[in-house]
Scaffold this motif. Structure first.
Motif, PDB file in Angstrom:
ATOM      1  N   VAL A  86       0.832  -1.205   0.000  1.00  0.00           N
ATOM      2  CA  VAL A  86       0.000   0.000   0.000  1.00  0.00           C
ATOM      3  C   VAL A  86       0.865   1.252   0.000  1.00  0.00           C
ATOM      4  O   VAL A  86       0.500   2.271  -0.574  1.00  0.00           O
ATOM      5  N   VAL A  87       2.042   1.179   0.646  1.00  0.00           N
ATOM      6  CA  VAL A  87       2.966   2.313   0.622  1.00  0.00           C
ATOM      7  C   VAL A  87       3.411   2.610  -0.805  1.00  0.00           C
ATOM      8  O   VAL A  87       3.449   3.768  -1.252  1.00  0.00           O
ATOM      9  N   LEU A  88       3.738   1.556  -1.548  1.00  0.00           N
ATOM     10  CA  LEU A  88       4.140   1.736  -2.944  1.00  0.00           C
ATOM     11  C   LEU A  88       3.007   2.325  -3.772  1.00  0.00           C
ATOM     12  O   LEU A  88       3.224   3.193  -4.627  1.00  0.00           O
ATOM     13  N   PHE A  89       1.789   1.864  -3.500  1.00  0.00           N
ATOM     14  CA  PHE A  89       0.645   2.401  -4.239  1.00  0.00           C
ATOM     15  C   PHE A  89       0.412   3.873  -3.890  1.00  0.00           C
ATOM     16  O   PHE A  89       0.090   4.688  -4.759  1.00  0.00           O
ATOM     17  N   CYS A  90       0.593   4.247  -2.629  1.00  0.00           N
ATOM     18  CA  CYS A  90       0.416   5.644  -2.223  1.00  0.00           C
ATOM     19  C   CYS A  90       1.520   6.527  -2.815  1.00  0.00           C
ATOM     20  O   CYS A  90       1.286   7.698  -3.129  1.00  0.00           O
ATOM     21  N   LEU A  91       2.734   5.975  -2.959  1.00  0.00           N
ATOM     22  CA  LEU A  91       3.784   6.720  -3.649  1.00  0.00           C
ATOM     23  C   LEU A  91       3.387   7.000  -5.098  1.00  0.00           C
ATOM     24  O   LEU A  91       3.612   8.101  -5.618  1.00  0.00           O
ATOM     25  N   PHE A  92       2.781   6.000  -5.730  1.00  0.00           N
ATOM     26  CA  PHE A  92       2.295   6.204  -7.095  1.00  0.00           C
ATOM     27  C   PHE A  92       1.199   7.269  -7.125  1.00  0.00           C
ATOM     28  O   PHE A  92       1.171   8.126  -8.025  1.00  0.00           O
ATOM     29  N   LEU A  93       0.309   7.251  -6.137  1.00  0.00           N
ATOM     30  CA  LEU A  93      -0.746   8.266  -6.084  1.00  0.00           C
ATOM     31  C   LEU A  93      -0.160   9.659  -5.851  1.00  0.00           C
ATOM     32  O   LEU A  93      -0.668  10.651  -6.374  1.00  0.00           O
ATOM     33  N   GLY A  94       0.907   9.737  -5.049  1.00  0.00           N
ATOM     34  CA  GLY A  94       1.558  11.026  -4.844  1.00  0.00           C
ATOM     35  C   GLY A  94       2.150  11.580  -6.131  1.00  0.00           C
ATOM     36  O   GLY A  94       2.018  12.777  -6.422  1.00  0.00           O
ATOM     37  N   VAL A  95       2.783  10.700  -6.916  1.00  0.00           N
ATOM     38  CA  VAL A  95       3.328  11.132  -8.209  1.00  0.00           C
ATOM     39  C   VAL A  95       2.197  11.529  -9.149  1.00  0.00           C
ATOM     40  O   VAL A  95       2.285  12.530  -9.881  1.00  0.00           O
ATOM     41  N   LEU A  96       1.102  10.754  -9.130  1.00  0.00           N
ATOM     42  CA  LEU A  96      -0.052  11.083  -9.972  1.00  0.00           C
ATOM     43  C   LEU A  96      -0.667  12.414  -9.566  1.00  0.00           C
ATOM     44  O   LEU A  96      -1.070  13.220 -10.419  1.00  0.00           O
ATOM     45  N   SER A  97      -0.737  12.670  -8.264  1.00  0.00           N
ATOM     46  CA  SER A  97      -1.269  13.945  -7.786  1.00  0.00           C
ATOM     47  C   SER A  97      -0.395  15.105  -8.252  1.00  0.00           C
ATOM     48  O   SER A  97      -0.901  16.155  -8.676  1.00  0.00           O
ATOM     49  N   ASP A 137       1.937  28.815  -4.372  1.00  0.00           N
ATOM     50  CA  ASP A 137       1.364  27.806  -5.264  1.00  0.00           C
ATOM     51  C   ASP A 137       2.434  26.861  -5.807  1.00  0.00           C
ATOM     52  O   ASP A 137       2.149  25.690  -6.079  1.00  0.00           O
ATOM     53  N   TRP A 138       3.668  27.353  -5.977  1.00  0.00           N
ATOM     54  CA  TRP A 138       4.757  26.477  -6.417  1.00  0.00           C
ATOM     55  C   TRP A 138       5.022  25.389  -5.384  1.00  0.00           C
ATOM     56  O   TRP A 138       5.150  24.210  -5.712  1.00  0.00           O
ATOM     57  N   HIS A 139       5.097  25.780  -4.115  1.00  0.00           N
ATOM     58  CA  HIS A 139       5.333  24.798  -3.056  1.00  0.00           C
ATOM     59  C   HIS A 139       4.093  23.956  -2.778  1.00  0.00           C
ATOM     60  O   HIS A 139       4.230  22.792  -2.345  1.00  0.00           O
ATOM     61  N   LYS A 140       2.910  24.513  -3.008  1.00  0.00           N
ATOM     62  CA  LYS A 140       1.681  23.764  -2.732  1.00  0.00           C
ATOM     63  C   LYS A 140       1.576  22.518  -3.592  1.00  0.00           C
ATOM     64  O   LYS A 140       1.017  21.497  -3.151  1.00  0.00           O
ATOM     65  N   LYS A 141       2.101  22.551  -4.792  1.00  0.00           N
ATOM     66  CA  LYS A 141       2.052  21.378  -5.659  1.00  0.00           C
ATOM     67  C   LYS A 141       2.844  20.217  -5.058  1.00  0.00           C
ATOM     68  O   LYS A 141       2.516  19.050  -5.276  1.00  0.00           O
ATOM     69  N   ILE A 142       3.870  20.535  -4.290  1.00  0.00           N
ATOM     70  CA  ILE A 142       4.681  19.489  -3.663  1.00  0.00           C
ATOM     71  C   ILE A 142       4.039  19.026  -2.362  1.00  0.00           C
ATOM     72  O   ILE A 142       3.971  17.824  -2.078  1.00  0.00           O
ATOM     73  N   THR A 143       3.548  19.965  -1.551  1.00  0.00           N
ATOM     74  CA  THR A 143       2.991  19.595  -0.252  1.00  0.00           C
ATOM     75  C   THR A 143       1.723  18.764  -0.389  1.00  0.00           C
ATOM     76  O   THR A 143       1.506  17.831   0.392  1.00  0.00           O
ATOM     77  N   LEU A 144       0.882  19.066  -1.366  1.00  0.00           N
ATOM     78  CA  LEU A 144      -0.319  18.257  -1.570  1.00  0.00           C
ATOM     79  C   LEU A 144       0.027  16.846  -2.025  1.00  0.00           C
ATOM     80  O   LEU A 144      -0.667  15.886  -1.682  1.00  0.00           O
ATOM     81  N   SER A 145       1.092  16.712  -2.796  1.00  0.00           N
ATOM     82  CA  SER A 145       1.526  15.377  -3.210  1.00  0.00           C
ATOM     83  C   SER A 145       2.072  14.594  -2.023  1.00  0.00           C
ATOM     84  O   SER A 145       1.788  13.402  -1.868  1.00  0.00           O
ATOM     85  N   LEU A 146       2.869  15.248  -1.180  1.00  0.00           N
ATOM     86  CA  LEU A 146       3.396  14.577   0.007  1.00  0.00           C
ATOM     87  C   LEU A 146       2.301  14.233   1.004  1.00  0.00           C
ATOM     88  O   LEU A 146       2.439  13.280   1.782  1.00  0.00           O
ATOM     89  N   ALA A 147       1.205  15.010   0.993  1.00  0.00           N
ATOM     90  CA  ALA A 147       0.104  14.733   1.922  1.00  0.00           C
ATOM     91  C   ALA A 147      -0.494  13.347   1.678  1.00  0.00           C
ATOM     92  O   ALA A 147      -0.986  12.714   2.617  1.00  0.00           O
ATOM     93  N   CYS A 148      -0.460  12.863   0.437  1.00  0.00           N
ATOM     94  CA  CYS A 148      -0.980  11.520   0.149  1.00  0.00           C
ATOM     95  C   CYS A 148      -0.194  10.468   0.928  1.00  0.00           C
ATOM     96  O   CYS A 148      -0.776   9.512   1.458  1.00  0.00           O
TER      97      CYS A 148
END
Length: 631
Positions: A106-117, A371-382
């Motif tokens: 599930v960790v690997l899948f969430c990493l994929f979701l973070g990249v997708l986000s 907004d530049w940093h928000k794109k990274i923080t929302l991905s890490l939030a996954c």
């Protein structure tokens, strides 16, 4: 090499089934919240289905990155909560599989979701955001459908005010119609009253066709001469009258280029370029304002030759303005102060107006950086939300839609409050923009690591009984005994021996109470210097528990109820606070805290004296019961 096992497939399948449902639920909730913000401006405009479908599709695309963290949190909580509730997690750990190994697929899948986000926010999101805002502006500018209410002046048609007393819903006829036409100006208003009327939309949807029956028309015929006082008017009576009113209801998309300054419609590369451009513009504006300020500061009127000669003769290197001001008369001082006040107010107003330009540019730069940093923080939030949800589910061991939903909502609300609040403060310039945008990550990432560590170590961090026992110990709250009759008794008690044991315990209790004088105030020095254990009370407590264990095998219900009166003895609370002598002495030195601790220990001594008396009385009652009924 990564090997996929049946356990990985089982865990991932369980998570995916719940994630699919929670994701669409979260996306639907966010879409409804987004729609609710603009429902008043969109309702009643006769928008076509393809326009509404485009609106919902674009809003769904822009809300996907925000829905993913909450969906992951909720799905992880429910998945591992179900594992714990069905003892599947316990079976996996009993087989020697650590929790982190169970979580790996599930960790690997969430990493994929973070990249997708991140891909959505950087590639798809900006385009969808621009089209969505363009569509929203176009929908707002569309004229509403004509729905004239009864008994109210309707002013949504530009240049007209229409009043209808009654409407026939079946035929569409309007009764007692009053129309004010201000298209030629307020002073040249046309007033029409009709007994009946009907309003229709033309085929090209650009005009309203108004049919009026049995009415009158009144209009001013104002002369072109301004000095004319008499204003002629015209009054007309008609049986039937038809007129066209310009009213375009067609939906047209506006040009979205006016949105190019927004930072949420740009990817990271475009945001970086925009920041560079804005920074260069801000620097140029700042340099020009600085140059202007310096030129104005050092631009002083030159001294006359006579003044220069006089200053040189007197060897004056500087002028004392205070002495010059004090040498002036009262009238001259008043004039000078007024002149200075006006000049300072004028300069303050001028520079305040000029500062709007730099403040606006600085605000736009901060918004772009956020907004530049928000794109990274929302991905890490996954990823962070998974490491919060999965350990929580493993700890609380509750699945379904009850407790997990409540906990997920509370955590997400906490995340949203921290993120939105810190970002707003950072955009205002009161906080570093990087710190403000990353504040939610800085707060929640350690929480996820702590929960993962605790769940991997099978910690009782969420065991309510542990916290209840701690607070009972702090406030001196004790639980009561609850002894019930056993269905199967293997060995009956030796009542004759138990009577002698009860006599012995009663004697020890009476001797201890008489020796230690528990009701009197304890010695302050001994409490905070003597940390030896109280073996006498520990022995009494041990003997009582042994007697309770043996006599609980009795079949006599009355005897069992009597044993419920035995208190649980505190073997240390009446002696000292800690086992470490130096720590006790440190508490005693701090006078306010030491005094409170001394009073608390005195309270425990009084309670112990009461407990000893209760034990003696209970022993006596049990002895009498044994002699009367059982011997």
């Amino acid at each position: 090499m990564l090997r996929i096992k049946k356990l990985d497939i089982f865990v991932l399948k369980s998570f995916l089934l719940l994630f699919a449902g929670t994701f669409f639920i979260c996306l639907f909730i966010f879409m409804m919240q987004f729609l609710w913000r603009y429902v008043d401006e969109l309702v009643g405009k006769g928008l076509e289905m393809n326009v509404l479908a485009q609106f919902f599709f674009l809003s769904a695309l822009t809300l996907i990155p925000l829905s993913l963290p909450l969906a992951i949190l909720l799905a992880a909580l429910m998945t591992f909560g179900n594992f714990g509730e069905r003892y599947e997690l316990l079976s996996m750990k009993a087989a020697g599989i650590p929790l982190l190994r169970i979580m790996r697929p599930v960790v690997l899948f969430c990493l994929f979701l973070g990249v997708l986000s991140f891909f959505f926010q950087n590639v798809v999101g900006p385009k969808a955001q621009k089209e969505l805002w363009t569509l929203l502006v176009s929908m707002k500018q569309k004229s509403p459908e004509v729905d004239i209410p009864e008994g109210v002046f309707y002013s949504d048609i530009e240049g007209y005010n229409i009043y209808v007393k009654h409407k026939d819903r079946k035929t569409g006829m309007l009764k007692d119609v009053l129309i004010y036409n201000f298209s030629d100006g307020f002073e040249n208003a046309h007033i029409i009253w009709a007994e009946e009327g009907k309003l229709e939309l033309t085929a090209d949807k650009k005009h309203l066709f108004l049919h009026l029956y049995n009415g009158e028309q009144f209009e001013n015929l104002r002369s072109q001469s301004v000095i004319s006082r008499n204003v002629p008017y015209r009054r007309e009576t008609f049986k039937e009258k038809h007129t066209l009113i310009a009213f375009d209801t067609n939906f047209e998309m506006v040009d979205g280029n006016f949105l190019n300054q927004r930072s949420d419609i740009k990817n990271m590369r475009e945001i970086s370029l925009a920041i560079d451009s804005l920074s260069m513009y801000a620097d140029s504006v700042g340099r020009s304002l600085y140059k202007e300020a310096m030129d104005r500061t050092y631009k002083e009127p030159p001294l006359t030759a006579r003044d220069s000669t006089r200053l040189a003769e007197q060897k004056i290197t500087h002028i004392n303005t205070d002495s010059i001001f004090n040498s002036l008369t009262a009238a001259q001082k008043y004039k000078t102060l007024n002149s200075t006040r006006s000049r300072v107010a004028s300069l303050a107003s001028e520079w305040s107006l000029k500062s709007f330009t730099t403040q606006d540019v600085d605000g736009r730069i901060r918004g772009h950086r956020s907004d530049w940093h928000k794109k990274i923080t929302l991905s890490l939030a996954c990823i962070i939300f998974f490491f919060i949800g999965a350990p929580l589910g493993a700890i609380i061991r509750k699945g379904g839609l009850g407790m997990p939903v409540v906990i997920s909502v509370l955590i997400f609300v906490l995340y949203y409050i921290i993120d939105s609040g810190a970002t707003r403060v950072a955009k205002s310039g009161e906080m570093n923009i990087v710190l403000g945008t990353w504040m939610s990550t800085v707060v929640l990432a350690p929480l996820g690591g702590f929960l993962t560590y605790k769940s991997n170590k099978d910690s009782v961090v969420f065991n309510i009984d542990v916290y209840a026992a701690f607070f009972r110990k702090v406030f001196g709250i004790r639980v009561s005994r609850h002894i019930f009759k056993k269905e199967v008794i293997i060995q009956t008690p030796d009542y004759a021996e138990d009577i002698s044991k009860l006599e012995k315990v009663s004697a020890e209790c009476a001797d201890y109470a008489a020796t230690h004088k528990l009701l009197g105030p304890p010695n302050y020095y001994r409490i905070f210097t003597n940390n030896t254990p109280d073996d006498a009370i520990a022995g009494i407590s041990r003997q009582i528990e042994e007697l309770v264990e043996e006599l609980s095998n009795s079949t006599d219900t009355v005897l069992l109820n009597m044993m419920n009166n035995y208190p649980f003895l505190s073997v240390k609370a009446h002696k000292s606070l800690f086992d470490n002598r130096w720590l006790n002495m440190l508490c005693g030195v701090v006078v306010p805290a030491g005094l409170l601790l001394w009073l608390n220990i005195w309270r425990y001594r009084v309670r112990l004296d009461k407990d000893l008396k209760v034990i003696i009385k209970t022993n006596k009652d049990i002895q009498e019961r044994i002699r009367q009924k059982l011997l």
